[in-house]
Structure formats: structure tokens, C-alpha cells
Design an enzyme around this catalytic site. Structure first.
Site, PDB file in Angstrom:
ATOM      1  N   ALA A   1       0.837  -1.074  -0.046  1.00 23.02           N
ATOM      2  CA  ALA A   1       0.028  -0.026  -0.090  1.00 23.02           C
ATOM      3  C   ALA A   1       0.994   1.051   0.102  1.00 23.02           C
ATOM      4  O   ALA A   1       1.681   1.454   0.970  1.00 23.02           O
ATOM      5  CB  ALA A   1      -0.900  -0.020   1.164  1.00 23.02           C
TER       6      ALA A   1
ATOM      7  N   TYR B   1       8.639  10.182  -4.596  1.00 21.76           N
ATOM      8  CA  TYR B   1       8.308   8.981  -4.497  1.00 21.76           C
ATOM      9  C   TYR B   1       9.425   7.799  -4.019  1.00 21.76           C
ATOM     10  O   TYR B   1       9.392   7.375  -3.169  1.00 21.76           O
ATOM     11  CB  TYR B   1       7.632   8.405  -5.801  1.00 21.76           C
ATOM     12  CG  TYR B   1       7.605   6.876  -5.964  1.00 21.76           C
ATOM     13  CD1 TYR B   1       6.880   6.120  -5.159  1.00 21.76           C
ATOM     14  CD2 TYR B   1       8.403   6.084  -6.992  1.00 21.76           C
ATOM     15  CE1 TYR B   1       6.531   4.845  -5.222  1.00 21.76           C
ATOM     16  CE2 TYR B   1       8.134   4.894  -7.114  1.00 21.76           C
ATOM     17  CZ  TYR B   1       7.187   4.173  -6.060  1.00 21.76           C
ATOM     18  OH  TYR B   1       7.228   2.693  -6.129  1.00 21.76           O
TER      19      TYR B   1
ATOM     20  N   ARG C   1      12.074  13.644 -21.474  1.00 26.64           N
ATOM     21  CA  ARG C   1      11.531  14.318 -20.251  1.00 26.64           C
ATOM     22  C   ARG C   1      12.674  14.510 -19.161  1.00 26.64           C
ATOM     23  O   ARG C   1      13.577  13.782 -19.231  1.00 26.64           O
ATOM     24  CB  ARG C   1      10.500  13.306 -19.535  1.00 26.64           C
ATOM     25  CG  ARG C   1       9.332  13.010 -20.275  1.00 26.64           C
ATOM     26  CD  ARG C   1       8.504  12.276 -19.486  1.00 26.64           C
ATOM     27  NE  ARG C   1       9.138  10.685 -19.644  1.00 26.64           N
ATOM     28  CZ  ARG C   1       8.375   9.769 -19.179  1.00 26.64           C
ATOM     29  NH1 ARG C   1       7.086   9.910 -19.011  1.00 26.64           N
ATOM     30  NH2 ARG C   1       9.053   8.301 -19.201  1.00 26.64           N
TER      31      ARG C   1
END
Length: 328
Positions: A73, A140, A281
Site C-alpha cells: 500500500a 516517490y 523528459r
């Protein structure tokens, strides 16, 4: 004894739940369904709830005889993490803290952590090895590394044992065809390519074709999701044997370029799949490939489904049968 799978309604989590059930394990699933899908959970005992809800966590542990946790999770979109760092620290780091505290209250001390090779940041060498420095280049990856460190300190203070699994891109679908990849929004290359093949997108964007790679496009690791599931189960078995905590990379050892993935998808689907070359990117390394030598040697992990053709064939079967994902 049961295995608790947090985030078990998500993509990799649901495949791991299915694999555990196939092995005859008792499974408990906790998911808040913000990103996961209830239909993806093929069995076990399901709880809808959030890790940050102490009452829910205590109930899960109170009502089940859990001896190990597999923790999936987390929020996992790199771009979003750079725009909303608070969300990622609260959901990922604080969520993991709440889980560890609940485990400690009831004496459950085994945890397998779904980490990421994004903890390494820009690699010094390829393939990446577990001994390489960790210097994430996005929020992240930073939160995942913080979670790893936190689990390590729970080992020191409370005698936890853990296995942290670092990997890049999961892809493919379960051989049964019952579960597959369905993110909202979708950010992963393989499903985006296949959505283009289905006519749901006008084209697939290739961000840069002037990298120092064989065809100029970025090279990345792609592992079949069921091979990743196997690794998580092997990690639980390692902890149950009482072996030491460990960190493992999970990779295919060679990597595939964006153009390679598109070309193989064209061949398998028989569709044109228009591709548009766009600007690079910012922050995209040319090659990100992880070595899995340690996992093969110590866990006995054998990623036998992870050739690119098999990955895309299984994913294409899922997307054809469920073009709208779990909304079908």
C-alpha cells in the site's frame, strides 16, 4: 497462520494474493480502494480500510492469526509525488509507521516490503546492484527509501525481520485472465501501448530518441507481475525460516527499450500503434536495469515468465477481454 497483504487490491498486490491462495496460504487483504479494485481480490478475507486508521488496523490483527505482512500500500506516481510531496510522505511514510506500530503491538515481526529501484536515483553503473548508493531523484523514491530505513530501525529496536524488494516496471497479467493492470490514470508503458492498440489513445509518445542506447530510446526493466509475486512469497518463506533481513533487486538483467516494447506489441497485436517522438523528459536516465543475481542466489527466484513477448501477450489478452479494465 495468515499473511496480511496491504494494498492487496492493487495491481501487484492482487497478483500476489492470487499466488498465495494458489499455494494454500490463508490470506487477509487490507486496501482503501483509492487505487485498487475490489474485483481484483480473488479470495481471502477482505477489509476495506486505511493504514492510517488505528482502529481498522487493530481490528485486522485482532480478528486474524497473522504471522507475516506483505506491504504494497503506497502512492506510486513519480510526477504526482513531485507536485504533492505531502501526500506521499503522509500516505507512504506515515502509513508505514502506523502499520509497523500495529504490528509491534501484537508481536507480528515479519514484513516483506514492496520497495522500488527508484531508491537508487541516477545509477553509477548498470546493472544496478544492492550495494550501489541510494540517492533518489524524486519524492516517490525518497519516501520508499525512508520506509526502508524505518523498517530497519524497527529491526534494531523491536527485533523485526524484513525483506525489501526493489524493482522497476511490473507488466503483464495473470495466466487465468481474471486479473490484470488497471490504473486510473494509467502511467505505465505497456498498458498505454495496448490502449493505443485498442484505439483508446491516438498514439504512444516516445520521449527522446537520442539516448546512448542501441535504438536511441530509453531502456528499462520489465518483469512479469507473476514473477514479482513469486519473489514476495519466497521472501515470506525466508523470514519464516528465521533467516536474516535482506534487500534484493528484482530485474531481468538486460532491459528493453521503449521502441522494442512498441515493436513487439505491434507484432503481437497486429495493430499499427502510432508512435510520436517527443522531447526528452527531464531526469530520464538512458538505462535503468537492475541485477537480480542476489535474489536468484539467496531466494531461489527464477523469473521464467519475463521475456517481453510473454509479458505483452498476457497483457494483451487481459486488455482485449477487459478494454475498460475492471469497469467492464
Amino acid at each position: 497462520m495468515a499473511v496480511l497483504v496491504t494494498g492487496g487490491a492493487g495491481y501487484i498486490g492482487s497478483h500476489t494474493v492470487a499466488a498465495l491462495l494458489e499455494k494454500g496460504e490463508e490470506v487477509v487483504v487490507l486496501d482503501n480502494l483509492q487505487q485498487g479494485h475490489r474485483e481484483a481480490v480473488t479470495g481471502g478475507r477482505f477489509y476495506e480500510g486505511d493504514l492510517r486508521d488505528e482502529e481498522v488496523l487493530d481490528r485486522v490483527f485482532r480478528e486474524n492469526s497473522i504471522d507475516a505482512v506483505i506491504h504494497f500500500a503506497a502512492s506510486s506516481l513519480v510526477g504526482e509525488s513531485m507536485k504533492e510531496p505531502g501526500k506521499y510522505y503522509h500516505n507512504n511514510v506515515y502509513g508505514a509507521l502506523c502499520l509497523l506500530e500495529a504490528m509491534n503491538r501484537v508481536g507480528v515481526k515479519r514484513i516483506v516490503f514492496s520497495s522500488t529501484a527508484a531508491t537508487y536515483g541516477e545509477p553509477d553503473s548498470v546493472p544496478i546492484r544492492e550495494t550501489d548508493r541510494t540517492q533518489p531523484t524524486n519524492v516517490y523514491g525518497e519516501t520508499k527509501l525512508a520506509m526502508e530505513k524505518m523498517i530497519r530501525w524497527y529491526e534494531v529496536a523491536h527485533e523485526f525481520r524484513f525483506v525489501s524488494l526493489r524493482y522497476f516496471n511490473a507488466a503483464g497479467a495473470h495466466e487465468s485472465g481474471r486479473i490484470g493492470e488497471d490504473h486510473r490514470p494509467e502511467s505505465h508503458l505497456v498498458p498505454i501501448i495496448l490502449q493505443t492498440a485498442l484505439g483508446q489513445r491516438s498514439h504512444i509518445s516516445v520521449f527522446g530518441e537520442d539516448y546512448p542506447t542501441e535504438d536511441g530510446s530509453c531502456v528499462r526493466d520489465y518483469i512479469h507481475v507473476s514473477d514479482l509475486s513469486d519473489a514476495h512469497i519466497l521472501a515470506v518463506e525466508r523470514l519464516r525460516r528465521g533467516e536474516d533481513s535482506a534487500i534484493y533487486n528484482l530485474g531481468n538483467g538486460e532491459g528493453f527499450s521503449v521502441k522494442q516494447v512498441i515493436e513487439i506489441a505491434r507484432r503481437i497485436t497486429g495493430r499499427d500503434i502510432p508512435a510520436v517522438i517527443e522531447a526528452r523528459r527531464a531526469g530520464d536516465p538512458a538505462v535503468l536495469v537492475a541485477s537480480s543475481d542476489k535474489a536468484r542466489a539467496e531466494l531461489g527466484w527464477n523469473p521464467h515468465r519475463s521475456n517481453l513477448e510473454r509479458i505483452i501477450e498476457s497483457a494483451w489478452a487481459w486488455h482485449q477481454s477487459r478494454p475498460q479494465g475492471y469497469n467492464d
